[in-house]
Design a protein around this motif. Structure first.
Motif, PDB file in Angstrom:
ATOM      1  N   PRO A 241       0.878  -1.292   0.238  1.00  0.00           N
ATOM      2  CA  PRO A 241       0.105   0.070   0.226  1.00  0.00           C
ATOM      3  C   PRO A 241       0.592   1.234   0.213  1.00  0.00           C
ATOM      4  O   PRO A 241       1.957   1.211   0.607  1.00  0.00           O
ATOM      5  CB  PRO A 241      -0.817   0.004   1.026  1.00  0.00           C
ATOM      6  CG  PRO A 241       0.456  -1.194   2.253  1.00  0.00           C
ATOM      7  CD  PRO A 241       1.023  -1.854   1.144  1.00  0.00           C
ATOM      8  N   VAL A 242       0.106   2.069  -0.614  1.00  0.00           N
ATOM      9  CA  VAL A 242       0.972   3.380  -0.608  1.00  0.00           C
ATOM     10  C   VAL A 242      -0.154   4.347  -0.744  1.00  0.00           C
ATOM     11  O   VAL A 242      -1.310   4.910  -1.550  1.00  0.00           O
ATOM     12  CB  VAL A 242       1.657   3.984  -2.151  1.00  0.00           C
ATOM     13  CG1 VAL A 242       2.948   4.490  -2.938  1.00  0.00           C
ATOM     14  CG2 VAL A 242       2.868   2.457  -2.693  1.00  0.00           C
ATOM     15  N   GLN A 243       0.367   5.178   0.297  1.00  0.00           N
ATOM     16  CA  GLN A 243      -0.089   6.536   0.595  1.00  0.00           C
ATOM     17  C   GLN A 243      -0.206   7.727   0.440  1.00  0.00           C
ATOM     18  O   GLN A 243       1.525   8.267   0.317  1.00  0.00           O
ATOM     19  CB  GLN A 243      -0.566   6.902   1.836  1.00  0.00           C
ATOM     20  CG  GLN A 243      -1.262   7.969   2.546  1.00  0.00           C
ATOM     21  CD  GLN A 243      -2.951   7.655   2.349  1.00  0.00           C
ATOM     22  OE1 GLN A 243      -3.028   6.639   2.211  1.00  0.00           O
ATOM     23  NE2 GLN A 243      -3.616   8.963   1.728  1.00  0.00           N
ATOM     24  N   TYR A 244      -0.727   8.073  -0.334  1.00  0.00           N
ATOM     25  CA  TYR A 244      -0.055  10.186  -1.051  1.00  0.00           C
ATOM     26  C   TYR A 244      -0.829  11.336  -0.546  1.00  0.00           C
ATOM     27  O   TYR A 244      -1.665  11.412  -0.031  1.00  0.00           O
ATOM     28  CB  TYR A 244      -0.033  10.408  -2.654  1.00  0.00           C
ATOM     29  CG  TYR A 244       0.605   9.711  -3.601  1.00  0.00           C
ATOM     30  CD1 TYR A 244       1.944   9.542  -4.086  1.00  0.00           C
ATOM     31  CD2 TYR A 244       0.313   8.333  -4.002  1.00  0.00           C
ATOM     32  CE1 TYR A 244       2.623   9.230  -4.697  1.00  0.00           C
ATOM     33  CE2 TYR A 244       1.172   7.323  -4.643  1.00  0.00           C
ATOM     34  CZ  TYR A 244       2.500   8.206  -5.123  1.00  0.00           C
ATOM     35  OH  TYR A 244       2.907   7.100  -5.705  1.00  0.00           O
ATOM     36  N   ARG A 252      -5.880  24.480  -6.104  1.00  0.00           N
ATOM     37  CA  ARG A 252      -5.775  22.780  -6.700  1.00  0.00           C
ATOM     38  C   ARG A 252      -5.882  21.886  -5.527  1.00  0.00           C
ATOM     39  O   ARG A 252      -4.288  22.457  -5.514  1.00  0.00           O
ATOM     40  CB  ARG A 252      -6.090  22.300  -7.623  1.00  0.00           C
ATOM     41  CG  ARG A 252      -6.884  23.197  -8.542  1.00  0.00           C
ATOM     42  CD  ARG A 252      -6.536  22.113 -10.008  1.00  0.00           C
ATOM     43  NE  ARG A 252      -5.640  22.214 -10.904  1.00  0.00           N
ATOM     44  CZ  ARG A 252      -4.913  20.767 -11.240  1.00  0.00           C
ATOM     45  NH1 ARG A 252      -5.876  19.748 -12.193  1.00  0.00           N
ATOM     46  NH2 ARG A 252      -4.049  21.050 -12.388  1.00  0.00           N
ATOM     47  N   THR A 253      -6.405  21.318  -4.876  1.00  0.00           N
ATOM     48  CA  THR A 253      -5.236  20.578  -4.100  1.00  0.00           C
ATOM     49  C   THR A 253      -4.987  19.284  -4.838  1.00  0.00           C
ATOM     50  O   THR A 253      -6.229  18.231  -5.314  1.00  0.00           O
ATOM     51  CB  THR A 253      -6.431  19.901  -2.896  1.00  0.00           C
ATOM     52  OG1 THR A 253      -6.830  21.407  -1.876  1.00  0.00           O
ATOM     53  CG2 THR A 253      -5.958  18.979  -1.735  1.00  0.00           C
ATOM     54  N   VAL A 254      -4.753  18.377  -4.276  1.00  0.00           N
ATOM     55  CA  VAL A 254      -4.504  17.200  -5.002  1.00  0.00           C
ATOM     56  C   VAL A 254      -3.643  16.003  -4.675  1.00  0.00           C
ATOM     57  O   VAL A 254      -2.900  17.086  -3.202  1.00  0.00           O
ATOM     58  CB  VAL A 254      -3.191  16.874  -6.665  1.00  0.00           C
ATOM     59  CG1 VAL A 254      -4.060  18.551  -7.576  1.00  0.00           C
ATOM     60  CG2 VAL A 254      -2.374  18.150  -5.991  1.00  0.00           C
ATOM     61  N   GLY A 255      -3.863  14.380  -4.839  1.00  0.00           N
ATOM     62  CA  GLY A 255      -3.016  14.253  -4.185  1.00  0.00           C
ATOM     63  C   GLY A 255      -4.415  13.379  -2.840  1.00  0.00           C
ATOM     64  O   GLY A 255      -5.424  13.643  -2.623  1.00  0.00           O
ATOM     65  N   GLY A 256      -3.573  13.061  -1.691  1.00  0.00           N
ATOM     66  CA  GLY A 256      -5.199  12.250  -1.097  1.00  0.00           C
ATOM     67  C   GLY A 256      -5.121  10.619  -1.341  1.00  0.00           C
ATOM     68  O   GLY A 256      -6.224  10.908  -1.004  1.00  0.00           O
ATOM     69  N   THR A 257      -4.648  10.750  -2.180  1.00  0.00           N
ATOM     70  CA  THR A 257      -5.220   8.992  -2.372  1.00  0.00           C
ATOM     71  C   THR A 257      -4.176   7.787  -2.065  1.00  0.00           C
ATOM     72  O   THR A 257      -3.217   8.497  -2.084  1.00  0.00           O
ATOM     73  CB  THR A 257      -5.055   9.186  -4.359  1.00  0.00           C
ATOM     74  OG1 THR A 257      -4.054   9.244  -4.892  1.00  0.00           O
ATOM     75  CG2 THR A 257      -6.322  10.467  -4.875  1.00  0.00           C
ATOM     76  N   SER A 258      -5.382   6.540  -2.076  1.00  0.00           N
ATOM     77  CA  SER A 258      -3.850   5.648  -1.989  1.00  0.00           C
ATOM     78  C   SER A 258      -4.373   4.760  -3.252  1.00  0.00           C
ATOM     79  O   SER A 258      -5.275   4.908  -3.300  1.00  0.00           O
ATOM     80  CB  SER A 258      -5.097   4.944  -0.555  1.00  0.00           C
ATOM     81  OG  SER A 258      -5.454   5.245   0.616  1.00  0.00           O
ATOM     82  N   THR A 259      -2.521   4.483  -3.275  1.00  0.00           N
ATOM     83  CA  THR A 259      -3.114   2.831  -4.131  1.00  0.00           C
ATOM     84  C   THR A 259      -2.273   2.087  -3.377  1.00  0.00           C
ATOM     85  O   THR A 259      -1.615   1.898  -2.418  1.00  0.00           O
ATOM     86  CB  THR A 259      -2.329   3.745  -5.372  1.00  0.00           C
ATOM     87  OG1 THR A 259      -1.826   2.964  -6.148  1.00  0.00           O
ATOM     88  CG2 THR A 259      -0.661   4.426  -5.302  1.00  0.00           C
ATOM     89  N   TYR A 260      -0.918   0.823  -4.867  1.00  0.00           N
ATOM     90  CA  TYR A 260      -0.967  -0.051  -4.012  1.00  0.00           C
ATOM     91  C   TYR A 260       0.617   0.217  -5.145  1.00  0.00           C
ATOM     92  O   TYR A 260       0.568  -0.051  -6.056  1.00  0.00           O
ATOM     93  CB  TYR A 260      -1.138  -1.584  -3.691  1.00  0.00           C
ATOM     94  CG  TYR A 260      -2.239  -1.852  -4.648  1.00  0.00           C
ATOM     95  CD1 TYR A 260      -1.408  -2.561  -5.558  1.00  0.00           C
ATOM     96  CD2 TYR A 260      -3.352  -1.419  -5.394  1.00  0.00           C
ATOM     97  CE1 TYR A 260      -2.231  -3.364  -7.248  1.00  0.00           C
ATOM     98  CE2 TYR A 260      -4.322  -1.889  -6.692  1.00  0.00           C
ATOM     99  CZ  TYR A 260      -3.092  -2.913  -6.762  1.00  0.00           C
ATOM    100  OH  TYR A 260      -4.355  -2.942  -8.227  1.00  0.00           O
TER     101      TYR A 260
END
Length: 434
Positions: A241-244, A252-260
Motif C-alpha cells: 500500500p502507498v498513501q499520497y 487546487r488540492t491534489v493527492g490524498g489518494t491511496s494506491t499500491y
C-alpha cells in the motif's frame, strides 16, 4: 463464453484488429514452409524424418521459430534475434548511462531504444544466418544424415542464403510491430505463441504413438495441472500500500489518494529460463563442432557429452540452480527499490508505517528478496518438467507442458485476453471475461 466471442466479432473495430492479427499469423506460418534459396527441400524432409539433429541450442531456437530452423526456410531465424536484441538493450541500461537516460525520457527515448533494438536484431540475424548456413553446408545440422542440404556451395548461393535468412528476420520483426500497432495484443509475443503452439499436435501425437493412450491421458492431466499452477503464480502479486499526501498546486488540492505497488511473484518472466537454457546449450555446441571425421570425439568433448546431456542429474541440478540465480539477477537489474522510493518521495507518497527515502528502499528490498525466492523455485520447477518427462517416459525433449513453452503460452494468452477484455469494456458494460 460463446456469446462473448460473438460480441467481439460484432464490434467492427475489434473485429478488424482480430482479422488483421490472424492475417499476420497466417503469413508468418506460410513463411515457415518456404525453403531458403539453394536448399534441397526433399533432402531436408528426409533428414527430419530420420529424427537426428544437433539438438541443444538449435533445438531450442527451433522451438521459437515454429520448426522453421530445421526446415531451413526463409523464416529459419524466427523471432529469436529480436528477443536476444531486446534483452541485450535492456541489460545495457545498467552498463550504459545514456540508455538509462533514454529509458526515463518517455516515449521519445523509448523510440530511440526501439531503433537500437532493430539495428541489433538485423546484426544478430546476420550472424545467426551465417552460422546456420555453415552448419547446413558442413552436415552438422543433421549429423547422421548424409544427404546434402545445400547441393550448390558456390559463393553466390551462400551469400544469397545468408541475405535471405537475414531479410526473413527483418520481415518477422516488421510483421510483429505491425501486429502490435494495428492488431490485438503484443505482435512479437503472439508470433512466439503461434510458433510454440504449432508444435503441440506433433508432440502430443508422438507421445500417444510411442507411449500409448494411457500415458497420453496422464500427460494431458499433468498438463492441465501445470497450466493451473502457471496461471495461479503468474497472477499472484504482493500489493504494497502507498498513501499520497495532499498538496496544494495553485488553487487546487491534489493527492490524498491511496494506491499500491504490485510486486509479482514471478517478476522475471521467462527470461531466466532462456538464459539458463542458452548457457547449458553452449557445451553441446562445442561438442558438435569438435566431432572428428571418423565420428569420434576428443576426451574432453566426450566428458562434456556425458555430463551435459539433458538426462544427466548434474545437468538438471545445474539447470535448476542457473534458473534460480538468473531470476535473482534479472529482478535485481529490472526493479530498483531506491529509484521507486525516490519517485514516491518526490510526489509525496509513502508506505504506511515506513519513513520515506532510504527506509522505504530497504523495506522494498526486503519484500523483493522474500518474494523472489518462491518465484525462482517455481521457475526452476516448471523448467525442469520437460527434462523429468524425458527421463521418466522417454518423451521428446520438446515436451509441451513445461519449460519456456508453457510459460510463454500461458503468459501471452492471459495478456491477450486482458487486452481484448479492456477494449470490450470501452464499448460495452460487459467484457470478454465475467
Amino acid at each position: 463464453m460463446f456469446s462473448a466471442i460473438a460480441r467481439v466479432f460484432r464490434t467492427p473495430d475489434l473485429r478488424r484488429k482480430l482479422l488483421f492479427t490472424l492475417a499476420i499469423i497466417a503469413i508468418y506460418r506460410m513463411g515457415v514452409y518456404i525453403p531458403a534459396p539453394g536448399v534441397d527441400y526433399s533432402n531436408v524432409q528426409q533428414c527430419l524424418a530420420a529424427g537426428d539433429t544437433t539438438g541443444g541450442l538449435y533445438q531450442f531456437v527451433n522451438l521459437f521459430s515454429g520448426g522453421a530452423l530445421l526446415q531451413v526456410s526463409v523464416f529459419a531465424m524466427g523471432i529469436m534475434p529480436y528477443i536476444t536484441a531486446s534483452i541485450i538493450v535492456q541489460l545495457l541500461r545498467v552498463v550504459i548511462p545514456r540508455f538509462e537516460e533514454l529509458h526515463k525520457e518517455g516515449q521519445s527515448g523509448q523510440a530511440i531504444l526501439t531503433q537500437y533494438t532493430r539495428y541489433l536484431t538485423i546484426a544478430l540475424g546476420l550472424l545467426q544466418a551465417t552460422t546456420l548456413v555453415s552448419l547446413a553446408r558442413s552436415g552438422n545440422l543433421f549429423p547422421s544424415c548424409q544427404l546434402p542440404i545445400v547441393p550448390d556451395e558456390s559463393l553466390f548461393v551462400i551469400i544469397l542464403m545468408i541475405l535471405t535468412l537475414t531479410a526473413g528476420t527483418g520481415l518477422i520483426m516488421w510483421m510483429g510491430e505491425l501486429a502490435t500497432e494495428r492488431g490485438v495484443g503484443n505482435g512479437m509475443s503472439l508470433l512466439i505463441f503461434v510458433s510454440i503452439a504449432s508444435g503441440f499436435p506433433a508432440a502430443m501425437g508422438a507421445i500417444a504413438t510411442s507411449q500409448g493412450w494411457g500415458v497420453f491421458v496422464g500427460v494431458i492431466i499433468i498438463g492441465l495441472a501445470v497450466i493451473a499452477l502457471v496461471v495461479f503464480v503468474e497472477q499472484s502479486q504482493r500489493r504494497i500500500p502507498v498513501q499520497y499526501a495532499k498538496r496544494m498546486i495553485g488553487r487546487r488540492t491534489v493527492g490524498g489518494t491511496s494506491t499500491y505497488i504490485p510486486i509479482k511473484v514471478n517478476m522475471a518472466g521467462v527470461i531466466p529460463v532462456i538464459f539458463a537454457s542458452s548457457m547449458l546449450a553452449l557445451p553441446q555446441m562445442l561438442v558438435s563442432f569438435n566431432t572428428r571425421a571418423d565420428g569420434t570425439l576428443p576426451g574432453w568433448a566426450l566428458w562434456m557429452q556425458t555430463y551435459f546431456s539433458s538426462s544427466s542429474p548434474l545437468y538438471m541440478v545445474g539447470y535448476g540452480l542457473l534458473v534460480i540465480g538468473f531470476t535473482y539477477f534479472y529482478v535485481a537489474i529490472t526493479f530498483n527499490p531506491t529509484e521507486v522510493a525516490d519517485n514516491m518521495k518526490q510526489y509525496g507518497g509513502f508506505i504506511p508505517g515506513i519513513r520515506a527515502g532510504r527506509p522505504t528502499a530497504e523495506y522494498l528490498e526486503y519484500i523483493l528478496s522474500r518474494i523472489t525466492f518462491p518465484g525462482a523455485v517455481y521457475l526452476a520447477f516448471v523448467a525442469l518438467i520437460p527434462l523429468i518427462a524425458f527421463v521418466l517416459i522417454n518423451a521428446d525433449q520438446s515436451f509441451p507442458f513445461g519449460g519456456t513453452s508453457i510459460l510463454i503460452m500461458v503468459g501471452v494468452g492471459l495478456e491477450t485476453v486482458k487486452q481484448i477484455n479492456a477494449q470490450m469494456q470501452q464499448r460495452h458494460y460487459e467484457g470478454l471475461l465475467r
